[in-house]
Design an enzyme around this catalytic site. Sequence first.
Site, PDB file in Angstrom:
ATOM      1  CD  GLU A  94      12.207 -23.348 -53.033  1.00 23.43           C
ATOM      2  OE1 GLU A  94      12.499 -22.359 -53.733  1.00 23.43           O
ATOM      3  OE2 GLU A  94      12.969 -24.311 -52.869  1.00 23.43           O
ATOM      4  CD  GLU A 125       3.909 -37.212 -34.570  1.00 21.62           C
ATOM      5  OE1 GLU A 125       2.937 -37.984 -34.562  1.00 21.62           O
ATOM      6  OE2 GLU A 125       4.728 -37.161 -35.487  1.00 21.62           O
TER       7      GLU A 125
END
Length: 311
Positions: A94, A125
């Site tokens: 963004e 992960e």
Amino acid sequence: MTSASRPRDLLTELETLTTEAFRPELAEIDRLPTLEIARLMNGEDTTVPAAVTRRLPEIAAAIDAVAERMARGGRLIYAGAGTAGRLGVLDASECPPTFNTRPGQVVGLIAGGPDAMVTSVEGAEDSGDLAGADLDALGLTAHDTVVGVSASGRTPYAIGAVAHARTRGALTIGLACNADSALAAAADHGIEIVVGPELLTGSTRLKAGTAQKLVLNMISTITMIRLGKTYGNLMVDVRASNEKLRARSHRIVALATGADDQEIEEALAATGGEVKHAILTILAGVDGPTAARLLEESDGRLRAALASAAG
């Protein structure tokens, strides 16, 4: 450690985490009317801002450190797995349309790469080394900031990212939702937003995810304010890449200057649609090239450019 003992150790570790705690009072939640579940969930969500409030001093200190590095040309890099990683990628993506950040200035790394945004990448992960490799691929420097994000505060990828970044001299922030987390301890700035057990046991995309989103919003937005990418509360570095943003650009210039539509359109045309430049041409009475020079001399800070023009 044997393969059998490792799961038992993980189970014991999970049982100590606030974000994984079981809430017996909600054991019958699936039998409640939908409206009652919605009320319960909404009530849970209202507790998140208060948890963030308790950590505002730590958040502000981290932001000031980030802004100082970025003012010297550094980057802001988020690193996480699963929901935490996706939130980092979202915040980073963004920044270009909102603040006209240059390519690669704000980066989101997610364990397992881009495919992990929409599908689970098993085992990604669990590798701290993978995080180090991902950061090395970016050419990490001491001017950069790495924000490890993990609800549990124990995700190896996030911890590995912070630990590796510190060896390169980069600034590090650890954002977690459990107290006394390994992630916060590994970072220069530890931020622990303890939101408590989730409505659904262990579903940290809920309150923990909301808390992480709120803090990431603060880190990116306030850093950009500190870097002069706003004028008051106006997004004067917005990139007009579509019709909606072109209309927004016009409105921002109007709000900043009070000029009429014709003068605004002329100013935007004279400055290639650059909002800051258009505002400067109107408020300082200069032409497009002069506005561009003044802003370059002021490191893109509109208030400083206006003061220079007045002087």
